[in-house]
Design a protein around this motif. Structure first.
Motif, PDB file in Angstrom:
ATOM      1  N   HIS A  75       0.834  -1.321  -0.058  1.00  0.00           N
ATOM      2  CA  HIS A  75       0.012   0.050   0.041  1.00  0.00           C
ATOM      3  C   HIS A  75       0.769   1.373  -0.023  1.00  0.00           C
ATOM      4  CE1 HIS A  75      -4.147  -1.833   0.928  1.00  0.00           C
ATOM      5  NE2 HIS A  75      -3.432  -2.826   0.853  1.00  0.00           N
ATOM      6  N   TYR A  76       0.768   1.954  -0.989  1.00  0.00           N
ATOM      7  CA  TYR A  76       1.357   3.523  -1.285  1.00  0.00           C
ATOM      8  C   TYR A  76       0.869   4.386  -0.585  1.00  0.00           C
ATOM      9  CZ  TYR A  76       4.130   0.339  -4.623  1.00  0.00           C
ATOM     10  OH  TYR A  76       4.902  -0.701  -5.141  1.00  0.00           O
ATOM     11  N   LEU A  77       1.789   4.845   0.585  1.00  0.00           N
ATOM     12  CA  LEU A  77       1.021   6.057   1.333  1.00  0.00           C
ATOM     13  C   LEU A  77       1.335   7.467   1.100  1.00  0.00           C
ATOM     14  CD1 LEU A  77       2.198   4.016   4.398  1.00  0.00           C
ATOM     15  CD2 LEU A  77      -0.178   4.036   3.302  1.00  0.00           C
ATOM     16  N   THR A  78       2.616   7.591   0.830  1.00  0.00           N
ATOM     17  CA  THR A  78       3.006   8.974   0.606  1.00  0.00           C
ATOM     18  C   THR A  78       4.189   8.905  -0.753  1.00  0.00           C
ATOM     19  OG1 THR A  78       4.912   9.120   2.230  1.00  0.00           O
ATOM     20  CG2 THR A  78       2.743  10.115   2.760  1.00  0.00           C
ATOM     21  N   ALA A  79       4.417   9.813  -1.566  1.00  0.00           N
ATOM     22  CA  ALA A  79       5.547   9.559  -2.818  1.00  0.00           C
ATOM     23  C   ALA A  79       6.916   9.667  -2.145  1.00  0.00           C
ATOM     24  CB  ALA A  79       5.245  11.113  -3.737  1.00  0.00           C
ATOM     25  N   GLU A 116       6.329   7.442   6.717  1.00  0.00           N
ATOM     26  CA  GLU A 116       6.090   6.459   6.186  1.00  0.00           C
ATOM     27  C   GLU A 116       5.805   6.609   4.551  1.00  0.00           C
ATOM     28  OE1 GLU A 116       3.850   3.525   8.400  1.00  0.00           O
ATOM     29  OE2 GLU A 116       4.053   1.649   7.093  1.00  0.00           O
ATOM     30  N   ARG A 117       6.732   5.657   3.719  1.00  0.00           N
ATOM     31  CA  ARG A 117       6.197   5.892   2.366  1.00  0.00           C
ATOM     32  C   ARG A 117       5.260   4.695   1.769  1.00  0.00           C
ATOM     33  NH1 ARG A 117       7.108  10.818   1.997  1.00  0.00           N
ATOM     34  NH2 ARG A 117       9.221  11.525   1.658  1.00  0.00           N
ATOM     35  N   ILE A 118       5.598   3.559   1.991  1.00  0.00           N
ATOM     36  CA  ILE A 118       4.782   2.185   1.710  1.00  0.00           C
ATOM     37  C   ILE A 118       4.884   1.341   2.995  1.00  0.00           C
ATOM     38  CG2 ILE A 118       4.927   0.319  -0.002  1.00  0.00           C
ATOM     39  CD1 ILE A 118       6.938   2.052  -1.406  1.00  0.00           C
ATOM     40  N   ARG A 119       3.814   0.570   3.044  1.00  0.00           N
ATOM     41  CA  ARG A 119       3.729  -0.551   3.922  1.00  0.00           C
ATOM     42  C   ARG A 119       3.409  -1.922   3.026  1.00  0.00           C
ATOM     43  NH1 ARG A 119       1.481  -0.892   9.974  1.00  0.00           N
ATOM     44  NH2 ARG A 119       2.520   1.174   9.963  1.00  0.00           N
ATOM     45  N   VAL A 120       3.951  -2.967   3.508  1.00  0.00           N
ATOM     46  CA  VAL A 120       3.997  -4.208   2.696  1.00  0.00           C
ATOM     47  C   VAL A 120       3.825  -5.157   3.602  1.00  0.00           C
ATOM     48  CG1 VAL A 120       5.608  -5.702   1.562  1.00  0.00           C
ATOM     49  CG2 VAL A 120       5.476  -3.324   0.802  1.00  0.00           C
TER      50      VAL A 120
ATOM     51  N   ARG B  93      -2.292   5.644   8.061  1.00  0.00           N
ATOM     52  CA  ARG B  93      -2.141   6.947   7.673  1.00  0.00           C
ATOM     53  C   ARG B  93      -3.797   7.145   7.450  1.00  0.00           C
ATOM     54  NH1 ARG B  93      -2.678   9.189   2.513  1.00  0.00           N
ATOM     55  NH2 ARG B  93      -1.836  11.136   2.259  1.00  0.00           N
ATOM     56  N   THR B  94      -3.852   8.712   7.746  1.00  0.00           N
ATOM     57  CA  THR B  94      -5.210   9.223   7.571  1.00  0.00           C
ATOM     58  C   THR B  94      -4.897  10.101   6.538  1.00  0.00           C
ATOM     59  OG1 THR B  94      -5.354  10.705   9.298  1.00  0.00           O
ATOM     60  CG2 THR B  94      -6.230   8.370   9.691  1.00  0.00           C
ATOM     61  N   GLY B  95      -5.632  10.262   5.476  1.00  0.00           N
ATOM     62  CA  GLY B  95      -5.730  11.262   4.577  1.00  0.00           C
ATOM     63  C   GLY B  95      -7.269  11.630   4.168  1.00  0.00           C
ATOM     64  N   ILE B 118      -4.695 -13.945  10.947  1.00  0.00           N
ATOM     65  CA  ILE B 118      -4.915 -13.407   9.492  1.00  0.00           C
ATOM     66  C   ILE B 118      -4.405 -11.856   9.685  1.00  0.00           C
ATOM     67  CG2 ILE B 118      -6.474 -12.362   7.740  1.00  0.00           C
ATOM     68  CD1 ILE B 118      -8.715 -14.499   8.703  1.00  0.00           C
ATOM     69  N   ARG B 119      -3.522 -11.406   8.852  1.00  0.00           N
ATOM     70  CA  ARG B 119      -3.226  -9.922   8.814  1.00  0.00           C
ATOM     71  C   ARG B 119      -3.514  -9.416   7.784  1.00  0.00           C
ATOM     72  NH1 ARG B 119       2.435  -7.593  11.212  1.00  0.00           N
ATOM     73  NH2 ARG B 119       1.962  -9.320  12.927  1.00  0.00           N
ATOM     74  N   VAL B 120      -4.141  -8.232   7.936  1.00  0.00           N
ATOM     75  CA  VAL B 120      -4.872  -7.366   6.839  1.00  0.00           C
ATOM     76  C   VAL B 120      -4.024  -5.855   6.748  1.00  0.00           C
ATOM     77  CG1 VAL B 120      -6.794  -6.049   6.423  1.00  0.00           C
ATOM     78  CG2 VAL B 120      -6.980  -8.399   6.741  1.00  0.00           C
ATOM     79  N   LEU B 121      -3.868  -5.437   5.412  1.00  0.00           N
ATOM     80  CA  LEU B 121      -3.576  -4.263   5.317  1.00  0.00           C
ATOM     81  C   LEU B 121      -4.608  -3.625   4.207  1.00  0.00           C
ATOM     82  CD1 LEU B 121      -1.078  -2.537   6.100  1.00  0.00           C
ATOM     83  CD2 LEU B 121       0.173  -3.554   4.127  1.00  0.00           C
ATOM     84  N   ALA B 122      -5.152  -2.417   4.383  1.00  0.00           N
ATOM     85  CA  ALA B 122      -6.491  -1.955   3.893  1.00  0.00           C
ATOM     86  C   ALA B 122      -6.400  -0.587   3.461  1.00  0.00           C
ATOM     87  CB  ALA B 122      -7.571  -2.490   4.384  1.00  0.00           C
ATOM     88  N   SER B 123      -6.697   0.059   2.175  1.00  0.00           N
ATOM     89  CA  SER B 123      -7.035   1.365   2.402  1.00  0.00           C
ATOM     90  C   SER B 123      -8.657   1.598   1.972  1.00  0.00           C
ATOM     91  CB  SER B 123      -6.196   2.093   1.292  1.00  0.00           C
ATOM     92  OG  SER B 123      -4.637   1.950   1.155  1.00  0.00           O
TER      93      SER B 123
END
Lengths: 286, 286
Positions: A75-79, A116-120, B93-95, B118-123
């Motif tokens: 998930h790409y968070l900031t550039a 944070e830029r990216i979380r994987v 991150r909140t945008g 389970i582990r989850v990453l989500a936007s």
């Protein structure tokens, strides 16, 4: 205190290996790595998302007991910008055939605070342990021979977004997906190309993470010309690629509500489907 | 100390809402939720992965400032069982238009220690804020009218793996993808069905997380009959579904090396492509 160890490139000392090499911040802080993000993989001013995924993928290959990314979701968070960055990894679970890990890439703001830029999140295994069987009949993309495809050096095709990364890649686009470059986008959400590293380094699983995000966006063939930032990108690496150029085919079925998906298939020189990816990207109309 | 708050169902009090309802472990521990995983969504003895994803999705909808999962990636670590579980969320991150969060579901071992399932990453975002435009020409799957499709009550089709979840779903399979049930799998990696909740609750974004993982595995039509556990599942929710039954189409292009991908498309009653998903699953031959 021992010297900081550099996570060694798996194949030679190519530009790609050098620019994804991480330095372990040992001892005392396991799973933390420093890197100077190269300006050699930028598109316009942004660092390419596939290059960044390869950096994170390499950190996890070092941190986890298994070396090959089977499925990796970013998930790409900031550039990200070229320059110093730190990768922090976390082992979620280790198993006999699969291990799962998490990693984040941070850079620094004006006050030196981590952003944070990216979380994987990724599950790793050993590609060489898999049986050789292929039970489906999927076919490689219909793409003309490489000499009938076009690279940025072939002008007048204005490969929009050409930038530093252009010099690092061997990218030759199928002319039937190049309508956008001539002002006549086909309206089909498809993009196909031959892909390699410009210095001739053969592909490996980490290079596949780069390959899935290296083509011009399918949105160009759908008549859009703006920036298409990635929100999330998941790559499945299904087989270790054979030496030689790759064929990458990208398609979009659903451009709606300001978002689109891009599905990529990567085929190796032995006609094996070696990676599949899907990303959700935002369309910035202009 | 205030009463523990229950995260309210968004639509009525259906079986699905009741069984995904979480209790906030307030005060003092924000983002932590308790739930009793229902035995009503099991396949054989395992809890369905889509139901579990909906539970995690509901927790993140509560924890994040945005309510709708735009893209959610889950890595399945260990098999969940009906019974007590805890969900721990973390805001990444909140945008303005998108927020990213992480969540894990844990259960307890014999010594009462937490074991991550389970582990989850989500936007997340707001589906109602998106423009209505659809720029692509993807078509809904060719699936016969519902009355020409088959459910578990229509025997003799032995819907393998039928279990408690069968009673909670309205699932009617396209006869052209039912060869496996008659001992004659087509060899095509396709599965299509009408999908709804048995108690008539209309679909919402969380129900889409269930819909993508509710059909029999495509592996059955590829001639395999074993268990196909999910390693990773990513769902893109692209639009809020209209009321009425959904059509779900699943396909596999690459069954190789003991793994396969399953791509799902979910279409609503207004012929809109409302969700896309891809999972990597392991094939356990038997």
């Amino acid at each position: 205190m021992p010297e900081a160890a550099t996570v060694r490139a798996t194949i030679g000392d190519s530009e790609f290996d050098r620019d994804t090499a991480l330095t372990r911040r040992e001892p005392g802080v396991p799973g933390v790595y420093d890197i100077d993000l190269s300006a050699g993989w930028t598109i316009i001013s942004a660092v390419n998302g596939g290059y960044l995924l390869a950096v994170l993928g390499r950190a996890l290959a070092d941190a986890l007991p298994h070396a090959d990314p089977f499925t990796i979701s970013a998930h790409y968070l900031t550039a990200s910008q070229p320059g110093p960055a730190v990768v922090r990894t976390d082992i979620v679970r280790t198993g006999r055939t699969l291990s799962t890990g998490q990693a984040s890439l941070f850079q620094y703001d004006d006050q030196g605070r981590e952003v944070e830029r990216i979380r994987v999140l990724a599950s790793y295994g050993d590609l060489d342990s898999l049986p050789d069987d292929v039970r489906t009949t999927a076919k490689p993309p219909a793409i003309p021979p490489m000499e009938q495809c076009f690279g940025p050096e072939d002008g007048p095709a204005p490969v929009e977004g050409s930038s530093a990364i252009t010099d690092r890649l061997m990218l030759r686009l199928d002319p039937s997906t190049l309508g956008w470059a001539l002002g006549a986008p086909s309206g089909n959400g498809e993009m196909r190309a031959w892909f390699g590293l410009a210095d001739g380094r053969d592909p490996d699983p980490l290079a596949l993470l780069l390959a899935v995000d290296a083509l011009p966006p399918t949105a160009f063939e759908l008549g859009l010309s703006g920036w298409v930032p990635t929100v999330e990108l998941t790559v499945h690496v299904r087989s270790r690629p054979a030496p030689g150029p790759l064929r990458v085919s990208i398609s979009t079925r659903n451009l709606a509500g300001g978002f689109l998906e891009e599905d990529a298939e990567v085929w190796d020189s032995a006609d094996r489907l070696v990676a599949q990816s899907r990303q959700l990207a935002r369309v910035r109309l202009r």
